[in-house]
Design a protein around this motif. Structure first.
Motif, mmCIF file in Angstrom:
data_model
loop_
_atom_site.group_PDB
_atom_site.id
_atom_site.type_symbol
_atom_site.label_atom_id
_atom_site.label_comp_id
_atom_site.label_asym_id
_atom_site.label_seq_id
_atom_site.Cartn_x
_atom_site.Cartn_y
_atom_site.Cartn_z
ATOM 1 N N VAL A 95 34.918 45.077 43.398
ATOM 2 C CA VAL A 95 35.691 45.346 44.614
ATOM 3 C C VAL A 95 35.225 44.439 45.756
ATOM 4 N N SER A 96 33.921 44.297 45.900
ATOM 5 C CA SER A 96 33.370 43.488 46.991
ATOM 6 C C SER A 96 33.733 42.017 46.844
ATOM 7 N N ASN A 100 36.241 40.708 45.185
ATOM 8 C CA ASN A 100 37.675 40.525 45.388
ATOM 9 C C ASN A 100 38.039 40.600 46.876
ATOM 10 N N TYR A 101 37.462 41.547 47.579
ATOM 11 C CA TYR A 101 37.757 41.715 49.004
ATOM 12 C C TYR A 101 37.344 40.487 49.810
ATOM 13 N N VAL A 102 36.145 39.992 49.542
ATOM 14 C CA VAL A 102 35.644 38.817 50.264
ATOM 15 C C VAL A 102 36.491 37.590 49.964
ATOM 16 N N MET A 103 36.863 37.409 48.693
ATOM 17 C CA MET A 103 37.669 36.248 48.321
ATOM 18 C C MET A 103 39.057 36.299 48.956
ATOM 19 N N LYS A 104 39.659 37.487 48.996
ATOM 20 C CA LYS A 104 40.971 37.615 49.632
ATOM 21 C C LYS A 104 40.904 37.204 51.102
ATOM 22 N N LEU A 105 39.895 37.671 51.816
ATOM 23 C CA LEU A 105 39.760 37.328 53.222
ATOM 24 C C LEU A 105 39.439 35.851 53.407
ATOM 25 N N VAL A 117 41.446 41.766 38.777
ATOM 26 C CA VAL A 117 39.990 41.948 38.821
ATOM 27 C C VAL A 117 39.622 43.379 38.445
ATOM 28 N N GLY A 118 40.303 44.340 39.080
ATOM 29 C CA GLY A 118 39.975 45.737 38.854
ATOM 30 C C GLY A 118 40.203 46.179 37.426
ATOM 31 N N SER A 119 41.347 45.804 36.851
ATOM 32 C CA SER A 119 41.623 46.213 35.473
ATOM 33 C C SER A 119 40.633 45.586 34.505
ATOM 34 N N ALA A 142 43.093 33.751 38.303
ATOM 35 C CA ALA A 142 41.828 33.799 39.031
ATOM 36 C C ALA A 142 41.215 35.198 38.981
ATOM 37 N N GLY A 143 42.058 36.221 39.098
ATOM 38 C CA GLY A 143 41.559 37.593 39.036
ATOM 39 C C GLY A 143 40.926 37.915 37.699
ATOM 40 N N TYR A 144 41.596 37.512 36.629
ATOM 41 C CA TYR A 144 41.019 37.714 35.307
ATOM 42 C C TYR A 144 39.704 36.953 35.166
ATOM 43 N N GLY A 145 39.703 35.710 35.639
ATOM 44 C CA GLY A 145 38.495 34.892 35.524
ATOM 45 C C GLY A 145 37.322 35.493 36.267
ATOM 46 N N VAL A 146 37.553 35.909 37.513
ATOM 47 C CA VAL A 146 36.497 36.530 38.309
ATOM 48 C C VAL A 146 36.014 37.814 37.637
#
Length: 214
Positions: A110-111, A113-118, A145-147, A197-201
């Protein structure tokens, strides 16, 4: 002599597996780094828009309902429910270390993903009137990322709990994760590169945590 040969073969197999894992890890890391560089430089991916429009041509009310249900499996409320249920199950099994590890994996995912989005602040696609409203930034996909971290870890612990069914467990987890990512494309709230990118992260963070455990 026989035991020595067996041990040597086991060592060779283990080193081979570690080598394959390392190559895959570095490859995914390079892909994620490339995507991040392109997004940071505000470069457009030619296939992002065209792929979304191609998927959208198959939209219909029946598929809309299916995709809305699938995407809900990656919504924050559902993920939190799954997380709490899993923690409770691990507590009942007295697998406290796995529970703590799951907490760290989810909190870290979660952290990150949140930082990358911002940091990248990439707008979401606006190619048609969407069925759902999203207010956060697009890159990377939080659902991806979450899934990956939540359902990926659950698949991992279930495969350890029921090793005879691990092939089916990993297959089911993979199908669910891919379906959630595809639903985001169908609904037009993410570009394909956001999902990639989400899957990769998610994979990098999850496998790093599992390797540290070992």
């Amino acid at each position: 002599m026989h035991d020595l040969r067996v041990n040597r073969q086991n060592l060779i197999n283990s080193l081979r597996q570690q080598g394959v894992w390392l190559i895959g890890y570095l490859l995914i890391l390079c892909i994620v780094a490339w995507l991040c560089t392109e997004v940071w430089e505000r470069e457009a991916f030619s296939f992002d828009r065209s792929l979304l429009l191609w998927i959208h041509q198959f939209a219909n009310p029946q598929l809309d309902g299916v995709m809305l249900f699938i995407t809900s499996l990656g919504n924050p409320g559902m993920v939190v429910t799954v997380f709490i249920s899993t923690i409770a199950w691990l507590g009942m099994k007295r697998r406290y270390s796995d529970g703590i590890r799951f907490l760290i994996i989810c909190a870290g995912g979660v952290s990150i993903n949140y930082v990358m989005k911002l940091f990248f602040a990439k707008p979401r696609p606006e190619l048609w009137t969407r069925l759902i409203s999203e207010t956060s930034f697009s890159f990377p996909s939080g659902h991806a990322v979450g899934s990956m971290v939540v359902y990926g870890f659950i698949g991992y612990i279930l495969a350890r709990e029921f090793p005879i069914y691990k092939r089916y467990i990993y297959t089911a987890a993979s199908i669910l994760i891919i379906a959630i990512g595809f639903s985001r494309l169908y609904l037009g709230v993410h570009y394909p590169t956001d999902i990639m990118a989400g899957y990769g992260v998610g994979i990098l963070w999850l496998t790093t945590c599992l390797k540290v455990r070992r």
